[in-house]
Design an enzyme around this catalytic site. Sequence first.
Site, short mmCIF file in Angstrom:
data_model
loop_
_atom_site.label_atom_id
_atom_site.label_comp_id
_atom_site.label_asym_id
_atom_site.label_seq_id
_atom_site.Cartn_x
_atom_site.Cartn_y
_atom_site.Cartn_z
N ASP A 350 0.93 -1.01 -0.07
CA ASP A 350 0.12 0.05 -0.04
C ASP A 350 0.92 1.09 -0.06
O ASP A 350 1.99 1.54 0.84
CB ASP A 350 -0.99 -0.01 1.26
CG ASP A 350 -2.06 1.20 1.31
OD1 ASP A 350 -2.73 1.04 0.54
OD2 ASP A 350 -1.75 1.95 2.34
N GLU A 379 1.42 0.17 -4.77
CA GLU A 379 1.02 1.38 -5.47
C GLU A 379 2.39 2.65 -5.39
O GLU A 379 2.52 3.02 -4.37
CB GLU A 379 0.12 2.09 -4.34
CG GLU A 379 -1.16 1.19 -4.41
CD GLU A 379 -2.35 1.93 -3.48
OE1 GLU A 379 -3.10 2.20 -3.80
OE2 GLU A 379 -2.01 2.12 -2.17
#
Length: 658
Positions: A350, A379
């Site tokens: 993340d 990400e």
Amino acid sequence: MAVQREHDVVVDYGDLAVTGGISVFDERFDEMFYYDGDDLGAAYTPEGCKFRLWAPTASEAHVVFYLTWDDAEPMMTLPMKRDVQGTWVLNAEGDHQGHYYTYRVKIGEDWNEAADPYARAVGVNGDRTAIVDLHSTNPEQWEDDRRPAFDAAVDAVIYELHVKDLSSHPHSGIKHAGKFLGLAESGTRGPNGIMTGLDHIAALGVTHVQLLPVFDYATESVDETKLDEPQYNWGYDPKNYNVPEGSYATDPYVPGLRMAELKQAIQALHQRGLRVIMDVVYNHVFDWYLINFTKLVPGYYLRYKEDRTLSDGSFCGNECASERPMMRKFIVDSVLYWAREYHMDGFRFDLMGLMDVETMNELRRRLDGMDPSIIMIGEGWVMDTVLPEEQRAHQNNADMLPGIGHFNDDYRDAIKGSIFYFDQKGFISGGAGYEDRIRKGVAGAIDYNEQLRHFAKEPGQTVNYVECHDNHTLWDKIVLATAQDAEERRISMHRLASAIVLTSQGIPFLHAGQEFMRTKGGEENSYKSPVEVNWLDWERCAAHQNHVAYMRELIALRRSHPAFRLRTAQQIREHLYFEPAPEHCVAFTLRDHAGGDAAKHIYVLYNARTEPVQLDLPELGGWAIRFGGEHVAELEGSRLKAHGIGMIVIMVAGEMVG
Ligand code: CA
């Protein structure tokens, strides 16, 4: 001096962050106190339990033992002995299985009590560490559990799923609704007898199931002591990094049970040939002040600006300082633990753009040492953080991050329109001028030629997707962007978007329910919306079995033709040719790449036009339709007439080429 709690104020730790005259903010602190042993936390044996805590700024440290998760009075408190590199040790004799503990440390004049950051088991809601014999959490035949065979990252077809979404719908047919065990149930059936749950996923042909956070998270919206109330959260609020979330266990009060049940789920997925990717959130913590890191070593683990306010690129109030050696070590130890103990087959990071390059590369190196087929994706957004630009693990630094994939947001937005402008059309919905961005995506975001170049050095570094848990579902986005269009046309757009993802170079990624045009009723951010918004609606799935079949065929197409899964940028430059095509169309061939059902050459057309269009295929042999025949009006020799919005795949068989 007391630590101030508020955001956006200077965090003044005063003497609390200093030991021997060295502040935790000083680089010399790491030189003095970095501890590289592998024994942090508690090591259980029936004869005794060994503890090691890293807390250099503490002047005293204790292990506080409790009989239960919420006893007010401890059973006993044992002092720890100062040891090397700022660590404290205790060897507590006797069998402590089933006991709980915390650390109590004296920082300045304050006593702080915290769970062990290295906790592998906790009590309900995770405020006390539990002592559990890891071996006792292994399901039967766990030692025979093997990762399903898998080679290169581009061979993956990832299916992103929230534990609760799978099984919460009243017609899921799944007994353990909302639980880890719900993932492990085979033979479940829904409306009209359709397959649901694990059977449904396995039948799709995906290779990896990516689970939204399954580590213990802390949020107001999920209290593990109130599981009979309606509660829901995605779980991006880390509390205990190395412990499974309690609300997904059949009984969160039994510390070993959530561990055993998660392992059972992973084992069941493995038995169906599915690998498991874990969504990990090492970029921030739920609450900078309440987290055990801050209680134990104030100031060390988080990232601060020059003025000592918290850097907040995560928009969650704080960032983990992954670049600091003991935070990096924690992250590396944590990931390796999940891979080793739970047999996790991949990790999705993340807000990876807030993590540092060295940590990500160390993780890649260490996972390669265990099994190079373990996937790493993240990400890689460019975000506002104090970490220097050249140290950030984001897309633009992909060349420094070999073997790590980045979500390709540019491709996502080119296909369906920007996620930020709800009514913006993309390539599939009739938007103009997207063709080159589509071509870049088809080419796996590599340096294909002068015009078509993007962030990836190799195709395994791009993750292609049009829908994930964030933002509108693809269906809801299409509805917003195509106010004038009829349902049938929207369905064609939806199918074309999935078809593009599954025929592009790189790693394809699907959101659970995308195969039946999942809708959240237009909700853009459902992270704590009721489960009714988030669940997989098995009635909708039953009503759209033809689309499920379409997705299954797309996945089978990709998996049967290695040309869609070229391993290297060089192979892509050699075998991928873009063919002439009018506006709102992108066409390409994959040439001379043998394999699959003896295809010698493959021609692919993404047709987003509503009127019929005529194209000339290259003269490579006898073309025959392989996929999307319903969009072919006519194929004669090398002349193709196509209609509708959709993808067509045409092939020249190997033996037909002289
Ligand atoms: Ca929790």
